[in-house]
Design a protein around this motif. Structure first.
Motif, short mmCIF file in Angstrom:
data_model
loop_
_atom_site.label_atom_id
_atom_site.label_comp_id
_atom_site.label_asym_id
_atom_site.label_seq_id
_atom_site.Cartn_x
_atom_site.Cartn_y
_atom_site.Cartn_z
N LEU A 114 41.22 74.38 -43.26
CA LEU A 114 41.55 75.50 -44.14
C LEU A 114 43.06 75.74 -44.21
O LEU A 114 43.62 75.97 -45.28
N THR A 115 43.73 75.63 -43.08
CA THR A 115 45.18 75.81 -43.04
C THR A 115 45.89 74.70 -43.81
O THR A 115 46.88 74.95 -44.50
N ALA A 116 45.37 73.47 -43.72
CA ALA A 116 45.96 72.37 -44.48
C ALA A 116 45.78 72.59 -45.98
O ALA A 116 46.69 72.33 -46.77
N VAL A 117 44.60 73.09 -46.38
CA VAL A 117 44.35 73.40 -47.79
C VAL A 117 45.32 74.48 -48.27
O VAL A 117 45.87 74.40 -49.37
N LYS A 120 52.52 76.72 -42.02
CA LYS A 120 51.09 76.43 -42.15
C LYS A 120 50.78 74.99 -41.73
O LYS A 120 49.75 74.72 -41.11
N THR A 121 51.67 74.07 -42.05
CA THR A 121 51.49 72.67 -41.64
C THR A 121 51.54 72.56 -40.12
O THR A 121 50.73 71.87 -39.51
N ALA A 143 38.68 72.72 -35.81
CA ALA A 143 38.74 71.71 -36.87
C ALA A 143 38.60 72.35 -38.25
O ALA A 143 39.33 72.01 -39.19
N LEU A 144 37.65 73.29 -38.37
CA LEU A 144 37.46 73.96 -39.66
C LEU A 144 38.69 74.79 -40.04
O LEU A 144 39.13 74.76 -41.19
N TYR A 145 39.25 75.50 -39.08
CA TYR A 145 40.42 76.32 -39.37
C TYR A 145 41.64 75.43 -39.66
O TYR A 145 42.47 75.77 -40.51
N ALA A 146 41.74 74.29 -39.00
CA ALA A 146 42.83 73.34 -39.28
C ALA A 146 42.72 72.83 -40.72
O ALA A 146 43.73 72.73 -41.43
#
Length: 151
Positions: free
Chosen positions: A84-87, A16-17, A79-82
Motif C-alpha cells: 500500500l505504501t509503495a502504491v 513513503k519509499t 507485506a500488505l502495508y508495504a
C-alpha cells in the motif's frame, strides 16, 4: 519532456519509499523464521554464538519464542502495508488525485494512535514520525491543488 516535481512532494515520495522498504524488510524478517525455524534453532545453539555475537543470539531467542501464527500475521500485515505504501509513493510521483486522497486518509488515521503513543512515552523516533506525518498532512491539505491534473 521531464516533469518537474515540487521538492516537498519529492520528500513525501522518498519518505513513503523508505517506509515501504522498511515494511518489506520487516515482512521478510517475520516470515523467514516460519520456514526456517529448525535452522534458526541450530544457529542459536551454535558454538559461535555462545562466545560472540550476543546481539544476534538475543534476536534469535526473541524470534524463536514468538508464536508462528503471530509471526505469520505480522509478516503478512507488514507485506500488505508495504504494498500500500509503495502504491502511495508511485501515485504521488505521478501526481494522481487518488494517491493524494489515499495518503490523506491513511496519514489522518495514523495520527491519533501516534498521539496516544507519545502520551505514553516520547522517543525521538516516535516524535519524528509524528512530526513527519503532520507535515505531510498539512502539505497535502494546503499546497496540492484541489483539482489536480492526475486522476
Amino acid at each position: 519532456m521531464k516533469k518537474h516535481h515540487a521538492p516537498a512532494l519529492m520528500a513525501i515520495v522518498l519518505y513513503k519509499t523508505f517506509v515501504g522498504s522498511l515494511l518489506a524488510v520487516t515482512s521478510i524478517a517475520s516470515l523467514f523464521p516460519l520456514k526456517n525455524h529448525q535452522l534458526l534453532e541450530n544457529i542459536s545453539q551454535s558454538y559461535l554464538l555462545e562466545t560472540k555475537l550476543k546481539v544476534i543470539e538475543f534476536i534469535l531467542e526473541k524470534l524463536l519464542i514468538l508464536n508462528p501464527q503471530k509471526l505469520f500475521l505480522g509478516g503478512l500485515s507488514a507485506a500488505l502495508y508495504a504494498t500500500l505504501t509503495a502504491v502511495e509513493a508511485v501515485g504521488l510521483w505521478y501526481e494522481k488525485d487518488w494517491a493524494t486522497i489515499l495518503v490523506l486518509v491513511l496519514v489522518s488515521i495514523s495520527i491519533p494512535p501516534e498521539i496516544y503513543e507519545l502520551v505514553h512515552g516520547v522517543t525521538v523516533l516516535k516524535l519524528a514520525v509524528f512530526i513527519t506525518n503532520v507535515a505531510i498532512l498539512w502539505y497535502l491539505l494546503h499546497y496540492l491543488p484541489k483539482h489536480g491534473k492526475g486522476a
